[in-house]
Design a protein around this motif. Structure first.
Motif, PDB file in Angstrom:
ATOM      1  N   ALA A 169       0.844  -1.205   0.000  1.00  0.00           N
ATOM      2  CA  ALA A 169       0.000   0.000   0.000  1.00  0.00           C
ATOM      3  C   ALA A 169       0.879   1.255   0.000  1.00  0.00           C
ATOM      4  CB  ALA A 169      -0.939  -0.005   1.202  1.00  0.00           C
ATOM      5  N   ALA A 170       1.960   1.238   0.780  1.00  0.00           N
ATOM      6  CA  ALA A 170       2.868   2.387   0.828  1.00  0.00           C
ATOM      7  C   ALA A 170       3.569   2.581  -0.517  1.00  0.00           C
ATOM      8  CB  ALA A 170       3.905   2.196   1.940  1.00  0.00           C
ATOM      9  N   LYS A 171       3.961   1.489  -1.160  1.00  0.00           N
ATOM     10  CA  LYS A 171       4.592   1.555  -2.480  1.00  0.00           C
ATOM     11  C   LYS A 171       3.642   2.205  -3.485  1.00  0.00           C
ATOM     12  CE  LYS A 171       6.263  -1.573  -6.132  1.00  0.00           C
ATOM     13  NZ  LYS A 171       5.191  -1.448  -7.092  1.00  0.00           N
TER      14      LYS A 171
ATOM     15  N   SER B 101      19.166  -5.285  -4.666  1.00  0.00           N
ATOM     16  CA  SER B 101      18.503  -5.715  -5.896  1.00  0.00           C
ATOM     17  C   SER B 101      16.999  -5.466  -5.793  1.00  0.00           C
ATOM     18  CB  SER B 101      18.743  -7.213  -6.119  1.00  0.00           C
ATOM     19  OG  SER B 101      17.762  -7.771  -6.951  1.00  0.00           O
ATOM     20  N   PRO B 102      16.382  -4.934  -6.843  1.00  0.00           N
ATOM     21  CA  PRO B 102      14.933  -4.713  -6.791  1.00  0.00           C
ATOM     22  C   PRO B 102      14.159  -6.027  -6.646  1.00  0.00           C
ATOM     23  CG  PRO B 102      15.781  -4.246  -8.990  1.00  0.00           C
ATOM     24  CD  PRO B 102      16.968  -4.464  -8.100  1.00  0.00           C
TER      25      PRO B 102
ATOM     26  N   ILE C 248      12.961   1.613  -5.505  1.00  0.00           N
ATOM     27  CA  ILE C 248      13.115   1.243  -4.091  1.00  0.00           C
ATOM     28  C   ILE C 248      14.452   0.521  -3.890  1.00  0.00           C
ATOM     29  CG2 ILE C 248      12.151  -0.078  -2.164  1.00  0.00           C
ATOM     30  CD1 ILE C 248       9.362   0.343  -3.597  1.00  0.00           C
ATOM     31  N   GLY C 249      14.762  -0.424  -4.774  1.00  0.00           N
ATOM     32  CA  GLY C 249      16.031  -1.151  -4.678  1.00  0.00           C
ATOM     33  C   GLY C 249      17.224  -0.216  -4.729  1.00  0.00           C
ATOM     34  N   LYS C 250      17.175   0.727  -5.658  1.00  0.00           N
ATOM     35  CA  LYS C 250      18.281   1.690  -5.791  1.00  0.00           C
ATOM     36  C   LYS C 250      18.398   2.540  -4.524  1.00  0.00           C
ATOM     37  CE  LYS C 250      20.021   3.980  -9.514  1.00  0.00           C
ATOM     38  NZ  LYS C 250      19.942   4.663 -10.784  1.00  0.00           N
TER      39      LYS C 250
ATOM     40  N   ASP D 109      19.457  -2.819   9.264  1.00  0.00           N
ATOM     41  CA  ASP D 109      19.800  -1.621   8.497  1.00  0.00           C
ATOM     42  C   ASP D 109      18.948  -1.505   7.228  1.00  0.00           C
ATOM     43  OD1 ASP D 109      21.479   0.688   7.787  1.00  0.00           O
ATOM     44  OD2 ASP D 109      22.324  -0.645   6.254  1.00  0.00           O
ATOM     45  N   VAL D 110      18.879  -2.585   6.456  1.00  0.00           N
ATOM     46  CA  VAL D 110      18.107  -2.565   5.202  1.00  0.00           C
ATOM     47  C   VAL D 110      16.613  -2.411   5.489  1.00  0.00           C
ATOM     48  CG1 VAL D 110      17.448  -3.933   3.177  1.00  0.00           C
ATOM     49  CG2 VAL D 110      19.849  -3.813   3.875  1.00  0.00           C
ATOM     50  N   ALA D 111      16.131  -3.075   6.522  1.00  0.00           N
ATOM     51  CA  ALA D 111      14.704  -2.975   6.873  1.00  0.00           C
ATOM     52  C   ALA D 111      14.325  -1.531   7.177  1.00  0.00           C
ATOM     53  CB  ALA D 111      14.394  -3.869   8.073  1.00  0.00           C
ATOM     54  N   HIS D 112      15.181  -0.843   7.917  1.00  0.00           N
ATOM     55  CA  HIS D 112      14.882   0.556   8.239  1.00  0.00           C
ATOM     56  C   HIS D 112      14.999   1.463   7.012  1.00  0.00           C
ATOM     57  CE1 HIS D 112      14.972  -0.903  12.369  1.00  0.00           C
ATOM     58  NE2 HIS D 112      14.155   0.111  12.588  1.00  0.00           N
ATOM     59  N   LYS D 113      15.916   1.142   6.100  1.00  0.00           N
ATOM     60  CA  LYS D 113      15.997   1.915   4.853  1.00  0.00           C
ATOM     61  C   LYS D 113      14.718   1.747   4.035  1.00  0.00           C
ATOM     62  CE  LYS D 113      21.030   1.845   4.250  1.00  0.00           C
ATOM     63  NZ  LYS D 113      22.130   1.285   3.432  1.00  0.00           N
TER      64      LYS D 113
END
Length: 146
Positions: free
Chosen positions: A12-14, A31-32, A24-26, A48-52
């Motif tokens: 939904a946010a996307k 990787s997307p 989003i991947g970039k 770290d990635v989850a928060h990004k």
């Protein structure tokens, strides 16, 4: 928050942000395809990635925490009705034994890992109709005898 609620929140946010997986991947440096899989609940992300991902999509910490939980990689065992997904099943149904045989002739008795694995999706423009290029790259894991 469970993985299903996380998935709905992230998708939904996307949509709300009008972003695609490539963007989003970039933005998160991944990787997307992998990011999409994590957002669908089939992979876990590092903290770290989850928060990004959460920051890029503007969702709260609870969603980021759900992204870090280990998934149960299960799916509906019924034959899928979505035409795209069904065609992938069809490819495996028609060519699965052939691919297994050819890989085992080249590598020996074993399997391709879906853990030590990458996947890319590319578009190849063609005057007869654009083509989808799926590149699956998995580490070969030989069976052991003991």
């Amino acid at each position: 928050m469970d993985k299903l609620e996380m998935r709905h929140t992230l998708l939904a946010a996307k949509a709300r942000k009008q972003m695609n997986w490539e963007q989003i991947g970039k933005a998160v440096g991944m990787s997307p395809v992998w990011v999409a899989s994590a957002c669908y609940g089939m992979n876990s992300a590092s903290d770290d990635v989850a928060h990004k991902i959460a920051d890029v999509l503007g969702v709260d910490k609870e969603v980021a925490d759900a992204l870090t939980t280990f998934p149960t990689k299960a799916w509906d065992e019924a034959i899928p009705q979505d035409p795209f997904i069904y065609r992938l099943y069809e490819v495996v149904g028609v060519y699965g034994e052939t691919l297994k045989d050819v890989v085992q002739e080249k590598f020996g008795d074993g399997i391709m890992s879906a853990i030590d694995f990458t996947m890319e999706v590319d578009k190849i423009e063609d005057p007869k109709g654009d083509r989808v290029l799926l590149t699956l790259s998995g580490k070969f894991l030989p069976y052991k005898a003991w």
